[in-house]
Design an enzyme around this catalytic site. Structure first.
Site, short mmCIF file in Angstrom:
data_model
loop_
_atom_site.label_atom_id
_atom_site.label_comp_id
_atom_site.label_asym_id
_atom_site.label_seq_id
_atom_site.Cartn_x
_atom_site.Cartn_y
_atom_site.Cartn_z
N ARG A 51 -5.29 11.25 14.62
CA ARG A 51 -3.85 11.10 13.83
C ARG A 51 -3.38 12.29 13.90
NH1 ARG A 51 -3.13 5.73 10.70
NH2 ARG A 51 -0.42 5.99 11.27
N LYS A 88 0.28 -1.28 0.49
CA LYS A 88 0.08 -0.16 -0.22
C LYS A 88 0.67 1.22 -0.13
CE LYS A 88 -2.50 -0.66 3.53
NZ LYS A 88 -4.22 -0.60 4.70
N GLY A 142 -3.33 7.81 6.49
CA GLY A 142 -2.77 8.48 7.10
C GLY A 142 -1.49 8.97 6.13
N ASP A 184 6.78 -2.41 11.52
CA ASP A 184 5.30 -3.00 11.31
C ASP A 184 5.55 -4.35 11.79
OD1 ASP A 184 4.35 -0.93 11.42
OD2 ASP A 184 4.55 -1.39 8.76
N ARG A 204 0.75 -0.76 20.31
CA ARG A 204 1.18 -1.94 20.11
C ARG A 204 1.90 -2.85 20.80
NH1 ARG A 204 1.80 -2.20 13.56
NH2 ARG A 204 -0.18 -1.71 13.18
N ARG A 218 -2.52 -6.06 12.60
CA ARG A 218 -0.98 -6.98 12.93
C ARG A 218 -1.64 -7.35 13.88
NH1 ARG A 218 1.72 -5.27 8.53
NH2 ARG A 218 1.75 -2.77 8.22
N SER A 225 10.50 10.08 9.93
CA SER A 225 9.61 9.81 9.10
C SER A 225 9.01 9.74 7.57
CB SER A 225 8.35 11.01 9.37
OG SER A 225 7.32 10.83 9.07
#
Ligand code: DC
Length: 682
Positions: free
Chosen positions: A119, A15, A91, A320, A351, A393, A164
């Protein structure tokens, strides 16, 4: 098909790369072709947003087979949209578009769904403001909705406190759009998808360490970007779940995951896996859009997993995949330490907390730190309920753990996996089914999974002349499925009755005993259906004789005849899949078919096709007359009392007017792929 060779699977397209291709394609000069675009929510939202900015985007709303084509008008040529752009949950799309919009002389409002509206946006807003754009928050500070006023910008050097890729990309896109040099420095290397794609489009991006910082510089922005011509590679992060599955299950077949994106900023998990004792072989396959891609092959694991230390510079490259490391750690020998991952607290869920809570709940000893976890591996049985916290995830990582020996996990919300990986549970079930791992084990049983071993049914109906028969047969051949031509069964009954004492008189009074005596049977050769009447194979031509054609619709309207053929048709659903063609496939025979397709076409085109089938190029008057006949037939067909031709609930209508037979086939094949996510033997 050699079972010893292992399994080959594919995972959905990346993606991050897709979003960039859509936005950069919309800034290019000319038409870009982008194949294998995953049709999930995020890319769709981004594509719709660029379309709202006046950019022509084609191929998006179809069933997902054809490449997306974007006619880029060139830099700074977007037009004022009619209203706010809704980025839904994307995002990446929001932040990249913000950068590109900063250079357009427009005032555009961006908004998103409830989750995206939480966010942080100030990270990108601040540097864009410094370049001269205006960014205003319309409701609450720092979050969507926000308005971007763009135009001429000035050059900027941005020193980011955290690495980032989204901030970096936004600044690069602002620089490209406005034609001003920009430089971004970050403490670690973040993902470089934008840099690679910009280079593939003719821009020069200079990268390297400057002291402690990684510098990415667009010194001399080009006046135009070349269009793209690429297929989106499979998503590495999605592939890692199946690497982990192979690593956790002992002794199963090797698994090959085809055409996966291997951008080095994304594959940080590979060296960690190597340290844990998981052997992944990489077979390179080119670099579409500047992105290296290749096949990943994981041998069936035999030896135990080793605990690892993961931290520092390594973390951004596997951010991730921390959930994967965590579930592998649960089964590794020793204590695994993950640090430097505080960023994970502001992902789709916190997470780190989600991992700790769930691991503890199923019986693994875990300690949680502000920036990481310590996990003590164990060999004892693990069981319990896993809470997903709306995080795909978390769901998939525990799904994979649950599918390994000695685990019995219930995943509370398996559906969240759809966010990044539609078809994940089906693929996991199929991979498990094909594995030769010793005794079967329970594994997770998510409600969304159709269950292992099920034959995938594709129900195809459609009006006469819509291309139904040819397409159904071709789809079946492509997928290696059986093709059930239900019309041929009604034809067989008709033929058999015509040849019996009854003839075609009073078929309405036919008795079950008479029907039984016809002994209509089915058999299959390479997926092709053959019909037997009283034990004798019937040639196709006999079923198509005109006396059969003129009686079959009366015979097929007899309820007893329909009931008689019901079980026979259902028995066709065996093996990997079935393409079932006929008017009641998606309603009566296979109401829970995985895919239902209704083919249609404009009436004159249908008329033209039917005349062509009869072997001649029709004159316009003939087409008109045939169209009128078809219209009457449609009317009869859709209003008849028994088995009327009506679209099954949940069926996808495919308009074939402008599709040639291969195009029609492709559209349907693409609808089926998510259910397979193509498990095939080598
Ligand atoms: O598709 P075909 O022309 O071979 O179909 C023959 C006839 O059978 C046609 O009148 C429609 C009917 N039919 C039906 O009633 N139900 C089906 N599932 C398939 C065909």
């Amino acid at each position: 098909m050699d079972r010893g060779e292992g399994l080959t699977i594919r995972v959905p397209g990346d993606k991050s790369i897709t979003q960039r291709a859509l936005i950069l394609g919309a800034l290019a000069d000319g038409e870009s072709r982008i194949g294998a675009v995953p049709r999930g929510g995020d890319p769709l939202a981004t594509a719709r947003a660029v379309a709202a900015l006046g950019v022509e985007v084609r191929g998006l709303d179809g069933a997902g087979s054809e490449p997306v084509r974007i006619r880029g008008p060139g830099l700074r040529r977007w037009t004022q949209p009619a209203g706010a752009l809704d980025l839904c949950n994307s995002g990446t799309g929001t932040r990249l578009l913000s950068g590109a919009l900063a250079a357009q002389p427009l005032e555009v409002v961006l908004r998103g769904d409830a989750s995206l509206s939480q966010r942080p946006m100030e990270r990108i807003a601040a540097p864009l403001r410094r370049m001269g754009a205006s960014v205003d928050y319309l409701e609450r500070p720092g979050v969507l909705p926000m308005r971007i006023g763009g135009g001429a910008l000035t050059s900027v050097r941005h020193d980011g406190e955290v690495a980032s890729a989204q901030v970096k990309s936004a600044i690069l896109l602002a620089g490209i759009g406005a034609g001003v040099p920009v430089e971004v420095r970050e403490p670690h290397r973040s993902r470089d998808h934008s840099e690679r794609m910009l280079e593939a489009m003719g821009a020069e991006v200079v990268e390297g360490w400057r002291g402690d910082a990684w510098s990415v510089r667009l010194a001399d922005p080009p006046a135009r970007l070349e269009p793209l011509d690429m297929d989106i590679p499979g998503d590495f992060s999605s592939a890692t779940f199946f690497i982990a599955w192979a690593a956790l299950a002992t002794g199963q077949l090797p698994v090959t995951i085809r055409s996966v994106g291997l951008n080095p900023t994304r594959t940080g998990l590979l060296p960690v896996l190597a340290r844990m004792g998981v052997d992944v072989e990489v077979l390179p396959r080119g670099a579409p859009g500047g992105e290296p891609a290749g096949d990943l092959r994981v041998a069936g694991q035999g030896a135990g997993l080793q605990a690892v230390e993961v931290g520092g510079d390594e973390v951004p490259g596997l951010i991730d995949e921390v959930p994967i490391v965590a579930v592998l750690a649960a089964r590794a020998d020793g204590v695994t330490r993950i640090s430097g991952a505080a960023e994970l607290r502001v992902k789709e869920s916190d997470r780190l907390a989600a991992l700790a809570v769930n691991l503890r709940r199923i019986g693994v000893a875990v300690e949680e730190f502000p920036d990481g976890l310590e996990i003590r591996g164990t060999g004892k049985p693990l069981s319990g309920r896993v809470e997903c916290f709306h995080d795909h995830r978390i769901a998939m990582a525990f799904g994979v753990l649950g599918a390994s020996p000695g685990c019995d996990l219930a995943i509370d919300d398996p559906g969240v996996a759809d966010v990044s990986f539609p078809g994940f549970w089906e693929l996991l079930a199929r991979v498990e089914r094909h594995s030769v791992a010793g005794a079967p084990h329970p594994g997770p049983t998510p409600a969304a999974s159709p269950g292992a071993g099920r034959c995938i049914v594709v129900a195809v109906d459609g009006s006469a002349g819509s291309g139904k028969s040819t397409t159904a047969a071709a789809v079946a051949r492509r997928l290696g499925f059986r093709h059930l031509d239900s019309g041929a069964l009604y034809r067989a009954v008709t033929l058999a009755l015509l040849e019996s004492e009854r003839g075609s008189e009073d078929v309405e009074d036919v008795t079950p005993a008479e029907l039984d005596a016809l002994r209509i049977g089915l058999e299959w050769h390479d997926g092709t259906m053959h019909v037997r009447i009283r034990g004798t194979l019937v040639p196709d031509e006999a079923l198509r004789e005109s006396r059969v054609t003129s009686e079959v619709s009366r015979v097929s309207a007899v309820p007893l005849v329909r009931d008689h053929l019901l079980e026979l048709q259902r028995s066709a659903a065996a093996g990997p899949g079935l393409v079932a063609e006929g008017r009641d496939m998606g309603t009566v025979i296979f109401p829970s078919a995985e895919v239902k397709v209704h083919l249609d076409a404009e009436i004159r085109e249908r008329a033209r096709r039917r005349l062509l089938q009869r072997g001649r190029q029709p004159a316009p008057e003939e087409v008109d007359a045939e169209a009128a006949r078809l219209e009457r037939r449609d009317q009869r067909d859709s209003t008849r009392a028994i088995a009327p031709l009506s679209r099954a609930e949940g069926a996808v209508t495919v308009d074939t007017t402008e599709l040639d037979p291969p195009g029609q086939t492709e559209v349907i094949v693409q609808l089926v792929l998510p259910f397979l996510t193509s498990v095939e033997y080598n």
